[in-house]
Design an enzyme around this catalytic site. Sequence first.
Site, PDB file in Angstrom:
ATOM      1  CG  ASP A   9      -1.832   1.177   1.310  1.00 22.21           C
ATOM      2  OD1 ASP A   9      -2.380   1.560   0.257  1.00 22.21           O
ATOM      3  OD2 ASP A   9      -2.005   1.761   2.400  1.00 22.21           O
ATOM      4  CB  SER A  10       0.207   4.815  -0.378  1.00 24.83           C
ATOM      5  OG  SER A  10      -0.841   4.945   0.574  1.00 24.83           O
ATOM      6  N   GLY A  42      -3.428   8.684  -3.690  1.00 22.81           N
ATOM      7  CA  GLY A  42      -4.682   9.230  -4.223  1.00 22.81           C
ATOM      8  C   GLY A  42      -4.526  10.524  -4.988  1.00 22.81           C
ATOM      9  CB  CYS A  72      -3.393   0.113  -2.385  1.00 21.55           C
ATOM     10  SG  CYS A  72      -3.455   1.729  -3.150  1.00 21.55           S
ATOM     11  CG  ASN A  73      -9.842   0.533  -2.196  1.00 22.40           C
ATOM     12  OD1 ASN A  73     -10.856  -0.031  -2.563  1.00 22.40           O
ATOM     13  ND2 ASN A  73      -9.353   0.373  -0.971  1.00 22.40           N
ATOM     14  CD  GLU A 151       0.371   6.671   6.004  1.00 22.32           C
ATOM     15  OE1 GLU A 151       1.443   6.621   6.616  1.00 22.32           O
ATOM     16  OE2 GLU A 151      -0.190   5.654   5.538  1.00 22.32           O
ATOM     17  CB  CYS A 181      -9.347   4.451   1.167  1.00 22.87           C
ATOM     18  SG  CYS A 181      -7.666   4.864   1.680  1.00 22.87           S
ATOM     19  CB  THR A 182      -6.534  -0.384   2.650  1.00 28.42           C
ATOM     20  OG1 THR A 182      -5.475   0.384   2.066  1.00 28.42           O
ATOM     21  CG2 THR A 182      -7.083  -1.360   1.624  1.00 28.42           C
ATOM     22  CG  HIS A 183      -4.759   4.848   4.715  1.00 26.11           C
ATOM     23  ND1 HIS A 183      -4.316   4.384   3.497  1.00 26.11           N
ATOM     24  CD2 HIS A 183      -3.658   5.322   5.356  1.00 26.11           C
ATOM     25  CE1 HIS A 183      -2.994   4.561   3.414  1.00 26.11           C
ATOM     26  NE2 HIS A 183      -2.570   5.133   4.538  1.00 26.11           N
TER      27      HIS A 183
HETATM   28  N1  DGL Z   1      -4.784   3.016   1.141  1.00 23.55           N
HETATM   29  C1  DGL Z   1      -4.806   3.340  -0.222  1.00 23.55           C
HETATM   30  C2  DGL Z   1      -6.112   3.075  -0.893  1.00 23.55           C
HETATM   31  O1  DGL Z   1      -6.767   2.114  -0.515  1.00 23.55           O
HETATM   32  C3  DGL Z   1      -3.993   4.533  -0.691  1.00 23.55           C
HETATM   33  C4  DGL Z   1      -4.367   5.849  -0.130  1.00 23.55           C
HETATM   34  C5  DGL Z   1      -3.432   6.972  -0.570  1.00 23.55           C
HETATM   35  O2  DGL Z   1      -2.217   6.811  -0.454  1.00 23.55           O
HETATM   36  O3  DGL Z   1      -3.941   8.004  -1.034  1.00 23.55           O
HETATM   37  O4  DGL Z   1      -6.491   3.737  -1.821  1.00 23.55           O
END
Ligand code: DGL
Length: 266
Positions: A9-10, A42, A72-73, A151, A181-183
């Site tokens: 992921d990011s 994103g 990561c989406n 983050e 989003c996985t966050h």
């Molecule tokens: N967690 C990620 C997602 O599911 C990336 C979010 C990001 O870095 O903007 O999209």
Amino acid sequence: MDKPIGIFDSGVGGLTVLDHLKMILPHENMIYIGDNIHCPYGEKTKEQLLKYTREICDFFISQNVKMIVLACNTTSANVLNELQQFYPQIPIVGVINSTVHDFLSRHLKRVLVIATHATIQSHKYKEIIHHYDQSIQVYELATPKLVPLVESGQYKEGIEDILKDYLKPYIHQVDSLILGCTHYPIILDQMKNVFYDKDYISSSEAICEEVSSYLLVHHLHCQSEQMGSIQIYTTGNPQEFRYSSEGFFDYQNLEIQYLDFKSEIL
Ligand code: DGL
């Protein structure tokens, strides 16, 4: 079969996927990369996302992984097909299809998808949901403030006002919310305080069933009786990575290692 699974992921968001994977596949070896130096994904172009993710996939291949999971989406929405074409020798899965299937299995009718700019602009969720059922009302909302708040660790102080601003306009419109989003599962409890009585569908959980059945069907699951090893890397600062994630991810004795890709930052 004992080869590791590569997950990325990011940043810390994909740890929500790693957490579930560890639970349902405790014997698997796993390597996780948080590409914090390029976070947030994103706000990046497709070209940038391809460059970063190819570098990550090359690293995973050098580590002999048997499968790559886009936790990561944003990359699942924008570069999954390209990565599958670049690396036909290795199974690569993204989170969006399984999340949509989870959503459809619940027979809901009006859904809000929240995600990053790049995921929302791709309209991937809407496209796939409507491929199966045109009658579902899909609202799409970019919520770009959330990833930086996770983050930086600021989410720990409470971000309900920001969540209210984003979600309140939809409170009477929808019966469900896709966390695209996985966050976002990291702030799920706070969301539930301001956006109550909804069904929540998390992209972090849905993908794990898909990974597990893929390994089983293709006879790739690890046969060992021992607990799998987990290696965690960040391309950013390991102390910051630990600070923002230790509230929700149980590290036990795991170390966070720094990974220097030496790539120019686009
Ligand atoms: N967690 C990620 C997602 O599911 C990336 C979010 C990001 O870095 O903007 O999209």
